[in-house]
Scaffold this active site. Structure first.
Site, PDB file in Angstrom:
ATOM      1  N   ARG A  33       0.838  -1.266   0.086  1.00  0.00           N
ATOM      2  CA  ARG A  33      -0.058   0.099   0.059  1.00  0.00           C
ATOM      3  C   ARG A  33       1.063   1.187  -0.009  1.00  0.00           C
ATOM      4  O   ARG A  33       1.891   1.280   0.993  1.00  0.00           O
ATOM      5  CB  ARG A  33      -0.894  -0.058   1.243  1.00  0.00           C
ATOM      6  CG  ARG A  33      -1.627   1.100   1.558  1.00  0.00           C
ATOM      7  CD  ARG A  33      -2.513   1.152   2.696  1.00  0.00           C
ATOM      8  NE  ARG A  33      -3.273   2.372   3.205  1.00  0.00           N
ATOM      9  CZ  ARG A  33      -2.885   3.157   4.274  1.00  0.00           C
ATOM     10  NH1 ARG A  33      -1.837   2.785   5.102  1.00  0.00           N
ATOM     11  NH2 ARG A  33      -3.480   4.219   4.522  1.00  0.00           N
ATOM     12  N   ARG A  74      -9.135  18.576   9.249  1.00  0.00           N
ATOM     13  CA  ARG A  74      -8.254  18.450  10.271  1.00  0.00           C
ATOM     14  C   ARG A  74      -7.891  19.819  10.683  1.00  0.00           C
ATOM     15  O   ARG A  74      -8.527  20.937  10.300  1.00  0.00           O
ATOM     16  CB  ARG A  74      -6.833  18.110   9.598  1.00  0.00           C
ATOM     17  CG  ARG A  74      -6.640  16.988   9.237  1.00  0.00           C
ATOM     18  CD  ARG A  74      -5.199  16.721   8.351  1.00  0.00           C
ATOM     19  NE  ARG A  74      -5.265  15.307   7.662  1.00  0.00           N
ATOM     20  CZ  ARG A  74      -4.802  14.228   8.267  1.00  0.00           C
ATOM     21  NH1 ARG A  74      -4.644  14.332   9.701  1.00  0.00           N
ATOM     22  NH2 ARG A  74      -4.769  13.064   7.631  1.00  0.00           N
ATOM     23  N   LYS A 223     -13.041   2.793   0.766  1.00  0.00           N
ATOM     24  CA  LYS A 223     -12.603   2.653   2.309  1.00  0.00           C
ATOM     25  C   LYS A 223     -13.936   3.235   3.141  1.00  0.00           C
ATOM     26  O   LYS A 223     -14.305   4.216   3.072  1.00  0.00           O
ATOM     27  CB  LYS A 223     -11.202   3.597   2.694  1.00  0.00           C
ATOM     28  CG  LYS A 223     -10.317   3.136   1.978  1.00  0.00           C
ATOM     29  CD  LYS A 223      -8.991   4.248   1.845  1.00  0.00           C
ATOM     30  CE  LYS A 223      -8.586   4.427   3.447  1.00  0.00           C
ATOM     31  NZ  LYS A 223      -7.561   5.340   3.690  1.00  0.00           N
ATOM     32  N   THR A 281      -6.463  -1.303  10.129  1.00  0.00           N
ATOM     33  CA  THR A 281      -6.286  -0.262  11.218  1.00  0.00           C
ATOM     34  C   THR A 281      -5.940  -0.935  12.561  1.00  0.00           C
ATOM     35  O   THR A 281      -6.752  -1.532  13.116  1.00  0.00           O
ATOM     36  CB  THR A 281      -7.603   0.562  11.516  1.00  0.00           C
ATOM     37  OG1 THR A 281      -7.888   1.065  10.103  1.00  0.00           O
ATOM     38  CG2 THR A 281      -7.007   1.864  12.219  1.00  0.00           C
TER      39      THR A 281
END
Length: 480
Positions: A33, A74, A223, A281
């Site tokens: 990845r 963010r 995802k 994860t």
């Protein structure tokens, strides 16, 4: 019994050295990845080239997955790099702030936040470690009070409990990154934060256009990390080639307790729709610093394998951890132990099943015959890889060999559970192609004289979607 579950490993500073990367691939990595949230285009291009070179050198089929960053939801930066928030103190998230942040508040990379929240909403920062309650929205400022405090540093992520942030799945940066990923023809493109099928359809269209100079079309991985994606899961799967159970952001939005059941549901749905599933994860998080995993992590990986996931994924463990090779080795060992304990229920899987396509029916017949005859292998001569994919959706402890003359199909099959891809020369004569397949598996030690195996192909040969023949063969005894 050979390993069925595939290993996805993220590349980064800890795994960029060619010697380390070679050891990781030899240890069992099937897909690498490339995380486009970090690094420059030339970094990813260089790593992709290195992966191809090493995989060819050691004779392994390794796919490349490019993972798009998605929207930057963010906070901005702080004057001192971080602040320590205490429970009960006020804190302002200010979309209009240009100066660096301090204890009173901070700017936002995500300028739409004031329009996405209202008084009473809960915001979770830094993967849910810090919790803020919205008290008021005034213009560009979101006024909050700290519910759970802690250290907040530059550019930490923001989630809204229950979902509802309107950020688009594809940003301008993502569109440029798609062009970069297509320049090295990644086999899979992972799209961050899709909310619906439209997000995936748009990403596929952009990838296909960017890949046109090479006539390359990557597999699309959605995802699943937003609350809004859960009710749209079936539609998202139809628009994708697979999903990633991205448990980090998903857990922050839906709550940790909801994730295990969602994981099982997503893997089950993906398999039923002939799509691939990746579980990701914090699977081996402690191995970023430690040479062995915790027992809880071992159970986590094993349970994902028992759920039927195609692949388990490593993130920071191999990108920035101290023990990238050892982490891969541990994950391989856990997967193999779990697979030996799983039960097969092939007959039950076929009850009340109907197949409208000849090629799909042939694939299922091969599984049934191999299971009941005790075949040592199932061989699929396939152009697109679809026959091998369909076979891999069912639990069977017989290795599936996907033999193709198409390099793209070869590499895509590296992600399919229990499929071992091989590149073979294109042979138009059917009997010669079948004989060549047997010779290959015997030469590589997968079959020996006296072994039975099932093999599927199309007649005439070389047409995608044309699989219409199943043979059950026995390798001739030596001297006969």
């Amino acid at each position: 019994m050979p390993r069925h579950t595939k290993i996805v490993a993220t590349l980064g500073p800890a795994s960029s050295d060619p010697a380390v990367l070679e050891r990781m691939l030899r240890a069992g990595v099937d897909v690498v990845r490339l995380n486009f949230s970090h690094g420059k285009a030339e970094d990813h291009i260089g790593r992709a080239r290195l992966v191809r070179e090493i995989a060819k050198k050691i004779g392994r089929t390794v796919a490349i997955m490019a993972d798009l960053q998605g929207p930057k939801i963010r906070v901005g930066k702080f004057a001192e790099g971080k602040v320590m928030l205490e429970a009960g103190q006020p804190f302002v998230l200010d979309a209009g702030r240009v100066e660096l942040g301090d204890l009173s508040g901070v700017g936002l990379d995500y300028k739409e936040l004031p329009r996405d929240v209202k008084a009473g909403d809960t915001l979770l920062l830094n993967d849910g470690l810090i919790v803020l309650t919205v008290t008021a929205v005034r213009g560009e400022q979101v006024h909050t009070v700290v519910k759970i405090g802690g250290e907040l540093s530059n550019n930490k992520g923001i989630n809204k409990q229950g979902g509802g942030l309107t950020a688009p799945a594809l940003t301008g940066k993502d569109m440029e990154d798609i062009k970069t990923a297509m320049s090295f023809q990644c086999e899979y493109l992972a799209v961050s934060f899709p909310k619906n099928a439209t997000d995936m359809e748009m990403a596929r269209q952009l990838a296909n256009v960017a890949g046109e100079p090479w006539r390359h079309k990557p597999g699309m991985i959605a995802k699943i990390e937003r609350t809004e994606a859960i009710p749209q899961l079936e539609a998202i799967l139809k628009a994708s080639d697979g999903i990633m159970v991205a448990r980090g952001d998903l857990a922050v939005e839906v709550g940790n307790a909801a994730v295990p059941a969602l994981q099982k549901r997503m893997i089950r749905m993906a398999r039923s729709m002939d799509k691939v599933a990746i579980t990701a994860t914090q699977m081996m998080e402690s191995m970023i610093q430690n040479p062995v995993p915790t027992r809880a992590e071992v159970s986590d990986v094993a349970n994902a394998v028992l759920d039927g996931t195609d692949a388990v994924m490593l993130s920071a463990e191999t990108a920035a951890g101290k023990y990238p090779v050892e982490t891969v080795e541990q994950m391989v060992a856990i997967a193999m132990a779990a697979e030996q304990a799983e039960e097969t229920s092939l007959d039950a899987d076929f009850v009340n099943k109907t197949f409208s396509r000849i090629d799909q029916s042939i694939a299922m017949a091969a599984l049934f015959a191999a299971h009941h005859l005790g075949c040592k292998a199932i061989v699929a001569l396939t152009e697109s890889g679809s026959t091998a994919l369909w076979m891999s959706r069912y639990r069977i402890h017989v290795p599936i060999f996907g033999l193709t003359s198409q390099p793209v199909s070869q590499h895509k099959m590296a992600l399919y559970r229990n499929v071992r891809p091989h590149l073979v020369e294109r042979i138009e004569d059917r009997e010669a192609a079948l004989a060549n397949a047997e010779q290959l598996l015997v030469a590589q030690g997968f079959l020996k004289p006296g072994d039975t195996y099932a093999i599927t192909c199309g007649s005439p040969m070389g047409h995608p979607g044309g699989t219409n023949l199943l043979k059950v063969c026995r390798v001739a005894d030596e001297g006969r």
